[in-house]
Design an enzyme around this catalytic site. Structure first.
Site, PDB file in Angstrom:
ATOM      1  N   SER A 195      -4.303  -1.001   0.039  1.00 31.93           N
ATOM      2  CA  SER A 195      -4.613  -0.081   1.134  1.00 31.93           C
ATOM      3  C   SER A 195      -6.128   0.102   1.271  1.00 31.93           C
ATOM      4  O   SER A 195      -6.836  -0.870   1.532  1.00 31.93           O
ATOM      5  CB  SER A 195      -3.884   1.246   0.904  1.00 31.93           C
ATOM      6  OG  SER A 195      -3.939   2.056   2.050  1.00 31.93           O
TER       7      SER A 195
ATOM      8  N   HIS B  60       4.649   0.831   3.246  1.00 27.32           N
ATOM      9  CA  HIS B  60       3.226   0.785   2.905  1.00 27.32           C
ATOM     10  C   HIS B  60       2.999   0.539   1.418  1.00 27.32           C
ATOM     11  O   HIS B  60       2.079  -0.185   1.037  1.00 27.32           O
ATOM     12  CB  HIS B  60       2.544   2.081   3.332  1.00 27.32           C
ATOM     13  CG  HIS B  60       1.066   2.081   3.093  1.00 27.32           C
ATOM     14  ND1 HIS B  60       0.219   1.164   3.690  1.00 27.32           N
ATOM     15  CD2 HIS B  60       0.270   2.857   2.312  1.00 27.32           C
ATOM     16  CE1 HIS B  60      -1.027   1.379   3.305  1.00 27.32           C
ATOM     17  NE2 HIS B  60      -1.023   2.408   2.464  1.00 27.32           N
TER      18      HIS B  60
ATOM     19  N   ASP C 226       5.432  -0.951   7.765  1.00 21.04           N
ATOM     20  CA  ASP C 226       4.419  -0.054   7.206  1.00 21.04           C
ATOM     21  C   ASP C 226       4.007   0.967   8.269  1.00 21.04           C
ATOM     22  O   ASP C 226       3.452   0.591   9.304  1.00 21.04           O
ATOM     23  CB  ASP C 226       3.210  -0.891   6.770  1.00 21.04           C
ATOM     24  CG  ASP C 226       2.142  -0.096   6.053  1.00 21.04           C
ATOM     25  OD1 ASP C 226       2.095   1.139   6.224  1.00 21.04           O
ATOM     26  OD2 ASP C 226       1.343  -0.706   5.321  1.00 21.04           O
TER      27      ASP C 226
END
Length: 249
Positions: free
Chosen positions: A102, A228, A198
């Site tokens: 991320s 995610h 996601d």
């Protein structure tokens, strides 16, 4: 699994918590996500993988995250990039494989751009480059913009717990580190794992990063039903396969 632990002192007196597995080959370095820490499912799975294969591995918590010191609301992309470079420079030697999740995908790209000679490969999980400007800022409503102007902070709702603070300083600083639409000066092999479902990082955003990288050796793996976190057993297996592929001695 034997893992060394410690704290890396920073010039301002803050301390970064870290854990390290001794081993051979390129050092795998975990760069976690926004409001995440080094004790998450994926980071722990890589620690077991490293111990089983005799691979060198370092993970750490950014300023204001996990076991590290600091006030999260004082954190910025500038600060977390500096934390990452300090870890690379002071806790590792030789070739590196950066694993960025991320926000860590963005930080990995920023670090790799200035330590290019050491980067053997990168594995990015739901990478979120420019997330402050391109993913977060557009969702701020009128009340949020008013709060930022008045108080310098906006409480953002979360699917993972209580609302959390986003500061005007974070948003303004993040815009200065924008890397899209590119080109992104990374020549090393890159493997990207991205969930098609996601809700935080749209797969097209991650694909834009893949297309912006200078490297020709980029593989984009879209997991259609993936979320995610990509922390399911099958997702972890894909991550470890990618590491086996790029961690060549």
């Amino acid at each position: 699994m034997s893992e060394e632990t410690g704290f890396l002192a920073r010039p301002d007196g803050e301390r970064l918590a870290w854990r390290r597995v001794a081993g051979s080959g390129p050092t795998v370095v975990w760069l976690g996500g926004f409001r995440s820490d080094m004790a998450g499912t994926k980071a722990e799975a890589i620690a077991r993988w490293a111990a089983e294969r005799g691979r060198a591995y370092v993970r750490f918590d950014y300023f204001g995250h996990g076991e590290s010191s600091g006030d999260f609301t004082q954190g910025t992309i500038t600060r977390w990039r500096e934390d990452s470079l300090a870890v690379l420079d002071e806790l590792t030697e030789g070739p590196l494989v950066l694993v960025g999740s991320s926000m860590g995908g963005w930080i990995s790209c920023l670090a790799a751009a200035v330590r290019a000679e050491r980067i053997q490969a990168m594995v990015l999980i739901a990478p979120a480059p420019d997330f402050t400007e391109k993913l977060m800022a557009p969702e701020i409503d009128a009340a949020g913009r008013e709060a930022l102007a008045r108080d310098g902070v906006w409480l953002r709702s979360s699917d993972y717990g209580d609302p959390y603070p986003i500061t005007a300083n974070l948003l303004e600083d993040g815009a200065r580190w924008s890397i899209l639409p590119g080109p992104v000066p990374i020549e090393a092999p890159v493997r990207i794992l991205q969930g098609g479902a996601d809700p935080d990082v749209p797969w097209r955003h991650a694909l834009e990063l893949a297309q912006a990288l200078n490297s020709d050796d980029v593989v984009f793996n879209l997991i259609k039903d993936g979320d995610h976190r990509l922390s399911r057993p099958a997702d972890i297996a894909r991550l470890l396969v990618a590491l086996d592929e790029v961690c060549l001695d």
